[in-house]
Design an enzyme around this catalytic site. Structure first.
Site, PDB file in Angstrom:
ATOM      1  N   ASP A  94      61.985  -8.576  42.114  1.00 33.92           N
ATOM      2  CA  ASP A  94      61.225  -7.608  42.898  1.00 33.92           C
ATOM      3  C   ASP A  94      60.405  -8.318  43.984  1.00 33.92           C
ATOM      4  O   ASP A  94      59.990  -9.466  43.800  1.00 33.92           O
ATOM      5  CB  ASP A  94      60.298  -6.822  41.951  1.00 33.92           C
ATOM      6  CG  ASP A  94      59.794  -5.543  42.582  1.00 33.92           C
ATOM      7  OD1 ASP A  94      60.277  -5.171  43.671  1.00 33.92           O
ATOM      8  OD2 ASP A  94      58.902  -4.918  41.988  1.00 33.92           O
ATOM      9  N   LEU A 124      77.958 -20.910  32.374  1.00 34.15           N
ATOM     10  CA  LEU A 124      76.882 -19.926  32.538  1.00 34.15           C
ATOM     11  C   LEU A 124      77.507 -18.544  32.679  1.00 34.15           C
ATOM     12  O   LEU A 124      78.490 -18.370  33.402  1.00 34.15           O
ATOM     13  CB  LEU A 124      76.064 -20.238  33.803  1.00 34.15           C
ATOM     14  CG  LEU A 124      74.994 -19.188  34.173  1.00 34.15           C
ATOM     15  CD1 LEU A 124      73.836 -19.208  33.171  1.00 34.15           C
ATOM     16  CD2 LEU A 124      74.468 -19.409  35.587  1.00 34.15           C
ATOM     17  N   HIS A 161      65.884  -9.189  51.587  1.00 35.35           N
ATOM     18  CA  HIS A 161      67.007  -9.147  50.641  1.00 35.35           C
ATOM     19  C   HIS A 161      67.937 -10.348  50.856  1.00 35.35           C
ATOM     20  O   HIS A 161      68.450 -10.920  49.901  1.00 35.35           O
ATOM     21  CB  HIS A 161      67.786  -7.834  50.783  1.00 35.35           C
ATOM     22  CG  HIS A 161      66.983  -6.628  50.391  1.00 35.35           C
ATOM     23  ND1 HIS A 161      66.214  -6.592  49.253  1.00 35.35           N
ATOM     24  CD2 HIS A 161      66.817  -5.412  50.983  1.00 35.35           C
ATOM     25  CE1 HIS A 161      65.615  -5.411  49.155  1.00 35.35           C
ATOM     26  NE2 HIS A 161      65.955  -4.687  50.202  1.00 35.35           N
TER      27      HIS A 161
END
Ligand code: FPP
Length: 247
Positions: free
Chosen positions: A25, A136, A42
């Site tokens: 956020d 991962l 972003h």
């Protein structure tokens, strides 16, 4: 008590943060505080994703789940929604090679029906391409909402019972969990939210029922590997016994 062997002595006392989930956020505030369009935030956020993904294996993180777009985010301006969707597509295209080479398995959770066909194709292709990777497990939540996911899973469960594929007495927790988007993922150990907000915002409500939460004021574009390392270390507990008793 019997003495412990060397591998046991080296193990941290606390739990391990093997599955970390992040609510990324603060991109918008990061950009607007500089007088820049939200999409610049972003884009910077996507660069952070790249850095954090690279850092995870070295920090003992085997599963990373990130909240990229919620079922509520469609309420944003058309420009921002299209910008974010374009960014997701570009991220997949530009990272495919690197993620494959690094041994990262990429998956997506969330409802796909509302996404553009081209983005859905890119998502399916990279999921297939990285399916054999194990270093991962990176899961990106796009058009994800915990309530939406639970409702979809409950509908599937009801459908299976109605069709006679599942006995009503077997329709318990395990049966519901197996129908969630996260059926193949372990529950998160640690959930981090950046930007100072202390809400959980419909992110993995079922899966994070026993997770630890960390809230940091850092805006996502400023979140670094070092801050992640510090949070993970706090979670894990640095004290080691080295075979001895606790001081
Ligand atoms: C929340 O910040 C962030 C989002 C809704 C988008 C998250 C997307 C990224 C980090 C970029 C790319 C991701 C991938 C997987 C490539 P906000 O816009 O709500 O910030 P604000 O609260 O300051 O307005």
């Amino acid at each position: 008590m019997a003495s412990k062997d060397a591998s046991d002595a080296a193990r941290p006392l606390g739990p391990r943060a093997e599955h970390v989930a992040i609510i990324m956020d603060g991109n918008g505030r990061w950009a607007t505080s500089r007088g820049w369009p939200r999409l610049v935030g972003h884009r910077r956020g996507a660069e952070r994703v790249r850095e954090i993904v690279q850092a995870c294996p070295g920090l003992g993180i085997r599963w990373l789940t990130i909240y990229a777009f919620s079922t509520e985010n469609w309420k944003r301006s058309t420009e921002e929604v299209i910008g974010l969707m374009t960014l997701f597509g570009r991220y997949i295209e530009s990272e495919a090679e690197r993620l494959s080479a690094q041994g990262v398995r990429l998956r997506f959770i969330g409802g796909r029906a509302r996404l553009e066909p081209r983005l859905r194709e890119l998502m399916a292709a990279i999921e297939a391409r990285t399916a054999g990777n194990t270093l991962l497990n990176l899961t990106v939540a796009i058009n994800y909402g915990g309530r939406d996911e639970l409702a979809r899973a409950a509908a599937r469960l009801a459908g299976d019972v109605a069709a006679g594929r599942l006995a009503l007495e077997d329709a318990g927790e395990a049966a519901l969990a197996a129908r969630l988007d996260t059926a193949d993922l372990p529950d998160p150990d640690l959930v981090i939210r950046t930007s100072g907000e202390t809400r959980t915002s419909n992110f993995l409500p079922w899966q994070a029922a026993y997770a630890e939460y960390e809230f940091t004021p850092t805006l996502w574009p400023d979140f670094t590997r070092d801050e992640l390392a510090a949070i993970v270390a706090r979670f894990t507990g640095r004290e080691r016994r080295f075979g001895g008793a606790k001081a």
